[in-house]
Scaffold this motif. Structure first.
Motif, PDB file in Angstrom:
ATOM      1  N   HIS A 186      21.636  20.691   2.997  1.00 48.64           N
ATOM      2  CA  HIS A 186      22.234  19.360   2.860  1.00 48.64           C
ATOM      3  C   HIS A 186      23.760  19.400   2.798  1.00 48.64           C
ATOM      4  CE1 HIS A 186      18.483  17.026   2.124  1.00 48.64           C
ATOM      5  NE2 HIS A 186      18.041  18.203   1.690  1.00 48.64           N
ATOM      6  N   ASP A 187      24.350  20.620   2.820  1.00 49.97           N
ATOM      7  CA  ASP A 187      25.813  20.689   2.820  1.00 49.97           C
ATOM      8  C   ASP A 187      26.339  20.435   4.234  1.00 49.97           C
ATOM      9  OD1 ASP A 187      25.032  22.958   4.133  1.00 49.97           O
ATOM     10  OD2 ASP A 187      25.873  24.368   2.655  1.00 49.97           O
ATOM     11  N   ILE A 188      27.665  20.469   4.410  1.00 51.39           N
ATOM     12  CA  ILE A 188      28.265  20.149   5.712  1.00 51.39           C
ATOM     13  C   ILE A 188      27.778  21.115   6.795  1.00 51.39           C
ATOM     14  CG2 ILE A 188      30.442  20.050   7.007  1.00 51.39           C
ATOM     15  CD1 ILE A 188      31.808  19.120   4.462  1.00 51.39           C
ATOM     16  N   LYS A 189      27.699  22.401   6.445  1.00 54.34           N
ATOM     17  CA  LYS A 189      27.238  23.403   7.405  1.00 54.34           C
ATOM     18  C   LYS A 189      25.802  23.136   7.808  1.00 54.34           C
ATOM     19  CE  LYS A 189      26.922  28.408   8.027  1.00 54.34           C
ATOM     20  NZ  LYS A 189      27.114  29.737   7.404  1.00 54.34           N
ATOM     21  N   LYS A 242      24.209  20.265   7.726  1.00 52.99           N
ATOM     22  CA  LYS A 242      24.112  19.032   8.505  1.00 52.99           C
ATOM     23  C   LYS A 242      24.527  19.260   9.963  1.00 52.99           C
ATOM     24  CE  LYS A 242      24.565  15.864   4.620  1.00 52.99           C
ATOM     25  NZ  LYS A 242      25.408  14.910   3.862  1.00 52.99           N
ATOM     26  N   LYS A 243      25.551  20.144  10.159  1.00 53.79           N
ATOM     27  CA  LYS A 243      25.945  20.474  11.529  1.00 53.79           C
ATOM     28  C   LYS A 243      24.791  21.152  12.262  1.00 53.79           C
ATOM     29  CE  LYS A 243      30.949  20.987  10.864  1.00 53.79           C
ATOM     30  NZ  LYS A 243      32.097  21.953  10.892  1.00 53.79           N
ATOM     31  N   LEU A 268      27.043  15.225  15.133  1.00 51.79           N
ATOM     32  CA  LEU A 268      27.149  15.133  13.673  1.00 51.79           C
ATOM     33  C   LEU A 268      27.461  13.705  13.250  1.00 51.79           C
ATOM     34  CD1 LEU A 268      27.156  16.571  10.948  1.00 51.79           C
ATOM     35  CD2 LEU A 268      29.611  17.069  11.294  1.00 51.79           C
ATOM     36  N   TYR A 328      25.302  11.271  10.689  1.00 51.23           N
ATOM     37  CA  TYR A 328      25.819  10.548   9.511  1.00 51.23           C
ATOM     38  C   TYR A 328      25.506   9.048   9.595  1.00 51.23           C
ATOM     39  CZ  TYR A 328      28.327  14.358   7.197  1.00 51.23           C
ATOM     40  OH  TYR A 328      28.643  15.494   6.504  1.00 51.23           O
TER      41      TYR A 328
END
Length: 450
Positions: free
Chosen positions: A422-425, A427-428, A438, A442
């Motif tokens: 669930h972190d930025i990495k 999600k990418k 991405l 969002y």
């Protein structure tokens, strides 16, 4: 002369009897001559044995016993006072063969009268205490404020019930098991003029038919083996001037239906094994989960009794017909423990379930969920699995194409994030797996409230 001789016959025996009595006794003959006094009379009045054989009026000024001898009238509770004594006297003529042949005076000191009065007061207080305890044992707890819901069907049922409270007409409450029929019955009682009296619930289906008659109508002494001495009042008598709630009336045996009808018509009842009739004032509220019209049609329930009970009819809707009330009901139940919050998805699952057990089943589900929750938030994972499965199935069967696409899209995104993180990495990586940018991911997360 013969009557005087017969009066004196066995005088010693009667004198011994009088000496055993704890009331003062004085007897005169038809000539007003004192024939007997006992020791208690001396103790109360101070008059000794010297008066025997002498005219009462000569030794007791203002004596009223000679007047009783003359007019043959009974006098009770006559207050007498001498220099240092006060007492109460009862007087009556002695009659043989229709002729007044003497008179008797029975007295008690005011101290004794006061003791008896105090004892009577204590006994009355005990009776009132027992009545109070009985009323508490048969006390209706719920009011209309306890009935949760804003759906039109619930509002209609409440409106009819509130109007029924202003009368003493019989009420028939119908509805499936677990819908809250007794809640309505107690609310009607508590808003009626009988609210200060007993509310007596009887489940006609739970008591064996062999016992139900004696439970409802009571029984007399010796009515059957092991019957209590002096008999026992039934629940009709316990509910006198109050309300009798006959739950599951549709299961009442046919043999008792006729007797119940007679009590409702005559407002009188006879205990089992007695011939004496007792006046009864009871408001009847009956309830059933069964189709009572169908029972009448099949001759399983008396038609005349049905019409007697069906004066005011209240139909309590099942929970599946008032699903808009589920949020209110679960919030009310959950708040009894602490401030639990049901997440939106969990509420949607609960609304999709059909609730065959109605509010009772919903209450059990909320209890289970609050027990399973790790914090104040209750999720779908905290709900019973069989409810989630049936709820999801019902939801899928009833959802539109757009709702199905939204649900499936949400499931795919949740699965991707669960795998990638669930972190930025994460999600990418999830966006790559889903084949979208991405920024699009969002936007979807925001749109899907994720």
């Amino acid at each position: 002369m013969g009557k005087e001789i017969s009066m004196q016959h066995g005088a010693e025996w009667w004198k011994a009897v009088a000496h055993c009595i704890h009331d003062g006794i004085l007897v005169i003959d038809k000539h007003e001559i004192v024939r007997m006094i006992n020791p208690e009379y001396t103790k109360i009045t101070g008059v000794t044995q010297h008066i025997i054989g002498k005219p009462l009026s000569a030794y007791r000024r203002g004596a009223k016993l000679p007047q009783t001898l003359k007019d043959g009238k009974i006098r009770a509770g006559v207050y007498r006072k001498t220099e240092d004594r006060e007492y109460m006297v009862d007087m009556a003529p002695i009659i043989l063969d229709g002729e007044v042949v003497g008179a008797v005076s029975v007295c008690k000191s005011l101290t004794e009268v006061d003791k008896l009065s105090q004892e009577l007061k204590r006994q009355r207080e005990k009776v009132e205490t027992l009545k109070s305890r009985m009323n508490r044992a048969y006390e209706a707890k719920y009011t209309f404020e306890d009935i949760m819901g804003k759906s039109d069907k619930v509002k209609k049922a409440i409106s009819i019930a509130e109007k029924a409270s202003a009368s003493s007409f019989p009420v028939l409450i119908t509805g499936e098991s677990g819908t809250g029929k007794e809640l309505f019955a107690q609310s009607i009682h508590n808003k009626s003029e009988r609210s200060g009296r007993a509310f007596v619930p009887v489940n006609c289906a739970a008591i064996p038919s062999s016992l139900l008659e004696s439970e409802l109508f009571g029984y007399g002494e010796g009515a059957f083996t092991n019957a209590k001495k002096n008999g026992k009042p039934g629940l009709f008598e316990v509910a006198h001037e109050g309300t009798l709630f006959l739950d599951e009336i549709g299961d009442m045996p046919s043999s008792l239906q006729a007797k119940l009808l007679r009590v409702l018509q005559e407002k009188k009842l006879r205990r089992v094994g007695e011939t004496k009739e007792r006046e009864i004032d009871v408001r009847i509220i009956a309830a059933t989960h069964r189709n009572i019209e169908q029972l009448v049609h099949k001759n399983h329930f008396r038609e005349d009794l049905f019409y007697r009970l069906n004066v005011i009819r209240i139909e309590v809707p099942p929970l599946r017909e008032r699903k808009e009330d589920i949020s209110i009901l679960i919030e009310s139940q959950a708040s009894e423990f602490t401030s639990y919050i049901f997440e939106e998805e969990a509420v949607r699952v609960l609304r999709s379930y059909e609730w065959p057990g109605n509010i009772r089943e919903l209450k059990n589900t909320v209890d289970y969920a609050t027990c399973m929750a790790d914090n104040e938030y209750i999720t779908v994972e905290n709900l019973p699995s069989f409810i989630v499965k049936k709820g999801e199935k019902n939801k899928e069967e009833s959802e539109t194409l757009q709702e199905m696409i939204r649900r499936r899209e949400k499931e795919y995104i949740q699965k991707a994030l669960s795998t990638c993180g669930h972190d930025i990495k994460g999600k990418k990586k999830a966006a790559e797996v889903l084949g979208i940018s991405l920024a699009t991911l969002y936007n979807k997360l925001k749109k899907l409230n994720m």
